[in-house]
Design an enzyme around this catalytic site. Sequence first.
Site, mmCIF file in Angstrom:
data_model
loop_
_atom_site.group_PDB
_atom_site.id
_atom_site.type_symbol
_atom_site.label_atom_id
_atom_site.label_comp_id
_atom_site.label_asym_id
_atom_site.label_seq_id
_atom_site.Cartn_x
_atom_site.Cartn_y
_atom_site.Cartn_z
ATOM 1 C CB CYS A 1 -6.254 -20.654 31.383
ATOM 2 S SG CYS A 1 -6.848 -18.938 31.615
ATOM 3 C CG ASP B 1 3.696 -6.317 6.049
ATOM 4 O OD1 ASP B 1 4.938 -6.864 6.308
ATOM 5 O OD2 ASP B 1 2.744 -7.057 5.646
ATOM 6 C CG ASN B 2 7.837 -7.640 9.092
ATOM 7 O OD1 ASN B 2 8.935 -7.797 9.673
ATOM 8 N ND2 ASN B 2 7.490 -7.589 7.829
ATOM 9 C CB ALA C 1 -0.702 0.034 1.123
ATOM 10 C CG ASP D 1 6.553 -6.826 -1.586
ATOM 11 O OD1 ASP D 1 6.312 -7.690 -1.440
ATOM 12 O OD2 ASP D 1 6.109 -5.523 -1.054
#
Length: 751
Positions: free
Chosen positions: A329, A273-274, A176, A201
């Site tokens: 849990c 994006d990370n 984007a 990319d």
Amino acid sequence: MTLFPFQKSMRDALKDPEIIPTDFAKFEEPYQHHICSLALGLFEVAQGRLPKPYNVEDNATFLAMCSQANETHALGYEINEKICVQFANACAGQLVGVQAFIGGATAQEVMKACSGKFMPVKQWLYFDCTEIIPKGLKESDCEVSGSRYDGQILCLGRDLNAKIADQRWFVVGAGAIGCELLKNFAMMGVGHEKGMLTVTDMDIIERSNLNRQFLFRSWDVTKLKSDTACNAAKEMNPDMNVTAHQNRVGPETEKVYTDSFFADLDGVANALDNVDARSYMDRRCVYYRLPLLESGTLGTKGNVQVVLPHITESYSSSQDPPEKTIPMCTLKNFPNAIEHTIQWARDQFEGLFTKGPENSFKFLSEPKFLEKQKSAGALLTILEGLKKDLGADKPNDISDCIRWARFLFEENFHNMIAQLLFNFPPDQKTSSGAPFWSGPKRCPAPIDFDPADDSHLDFIIAAANLRAYNYSLPPCRDRDFFRDSVKKVIVPTFVPRSGVKIAVTEAEAEAHNNDDENSGDRASALQAELSGNIKELKSTVDVQVAEFEKDDDANYHMDFVTACSNVRASSYKIAPANKHKTKLIAGKIIPAIATTTAVVAGLVAIEMYKMIQGLTDVESYKNAFLNLALPFFAFSEPILAPKNKYYETEWTLWDRFDVKGNITLQELLDLFEREYKLEISMLSQGVCMLYAFFMPADKRKERGAMKITEIVEAVTKKKLPSHKRALVLEICCNDADGEDVDTPYINYSLP
């Protein structure tokens, strides 16, 4: 027409403007720009054109019309001639970054009007970035010649336009933000002469990308993003020099993005994006001392960070607060939302196909792997996994993998649920008499495997193929073969057992994890058993680790997570999620909004203009933080790099000790004592300790006589890659008084 409660008529708003502040260092400018906007209309009506840049007569006329507008609308402002003349000199031009900012913000306001969602602008928004205008421009510097860059030249002059044409930048990501950056850079003419844009990319285009990544069309689906984006940018500007790569940035591609590659760059623009990839590129830019433009979006929120060599802090200098985690849990026994089952499936992937195989690989390749485990409980868990993965469960072919996957299905979706219901039946009551299965606790039902159920078969196919990958076995994509094979697997009947503990609260889950009773003796027995077979295992097992990658549709990673999550969701009566939604949640992705992306990419382009000029005054640059929904805009100066000190020498994260020549460890130690009056107490490279003051004397003496490169190869048991031109050596030092001091790292150039 119905007005929002805070709105005025246009006539009243012109006379008494309410202006949203953006840059709190520029309180006066928005009001001066309000006068200038009114004066510009008067000038255009009177002259039939816009003011010429740096034209003395036009400047005088424009100032007179500013005074006229101030009086006509009874604004009562004191005219700031410098700001008004600056406005007159720039208003005939067009800058891509400014257009993108205004266009994105305006589009969001239109969406607000259409949808009634979010808060509209109240009521004027003025934006300026006058810092990018080169100092000392004259009218002759801004003469146009009918080129596509005339709008840029009118604002910035011909000299800066020529510099832009020779720039060499690395754009990391073509999603984007990456698409918007490429579009902006194409319009700016970045690299269209002697320069070059390199774009990488490794992702492919999906249909869901089309609503926000505007360089892609429906016929581009399944094509590589980098290739397609670069081709689209070339269509916009055929003179643009752009190269598309399909590589992930990381240690594994340092043979591609070498010292010479980075040495040839003028800067880097991240569109990632990370956090891991952002941090890696940040470290690369700090090492190579390159400017970095970092940006990101989160729905209507966006940010831009400017990283300047030797001046500002880096991206990694500060961190966001930790994200909220789902209680253990809840994940293990009581999920109530699809996010819970997806996270559980991700944890399953990590344990089965990443951590387990990684332990097997290290056990077979690192003689002291087991000795590094700090607790008996952790050691026992690893050993039990190794016994299964390298013993009874070790597959020989895809049929063995299918059998393993079928047993895994039974354990996860039938046996565990049956045991849970045995411990806590559907009619179970709490100590207070309330139903146990109430509120967020959903009562599950065991799942009986059905080969005709697509989600069940998808789980088997994905799990079996991932298992085959872990053991370097060939994959299989024949769905009919899987269906026929799994029917033949005989699964033993499960009988719930008494005395099995199941954690109901987070505290109980923690207590279970920390229960190491009797683990030491069992670990010793297992270790002896496995060590006796290690020679045979090394010759018969070839283990591969599957690192989770959400964007490769052929690797079965997202297929496994989707199927695993949906089968578990069906047990707990939770609505399932398709692969796309699962991917967004598993990858913690909030889809980009085109308006925010346009605004952020425009701000990146504006900061790039400043970097190309080589501005070193931190006050000229702006970090940006915005939320189009509120709306909120804030611009601030980048934070200066913190300074450290040893003796009287100040240093920042951008500094280092440069050492050349293939010298011995002892020569390096002597060099630091002689040149810097520093005693190196510890020396490491990556995670490997090369030297430490507490090492045995004979080892210190042995290593002291060895070349640095020899020590690195001996400790890592690997030859240095041929593309490696330098080593980063981390050091701990003492000063002349024996006190610990913080120092930069060593950049050790290889011969």
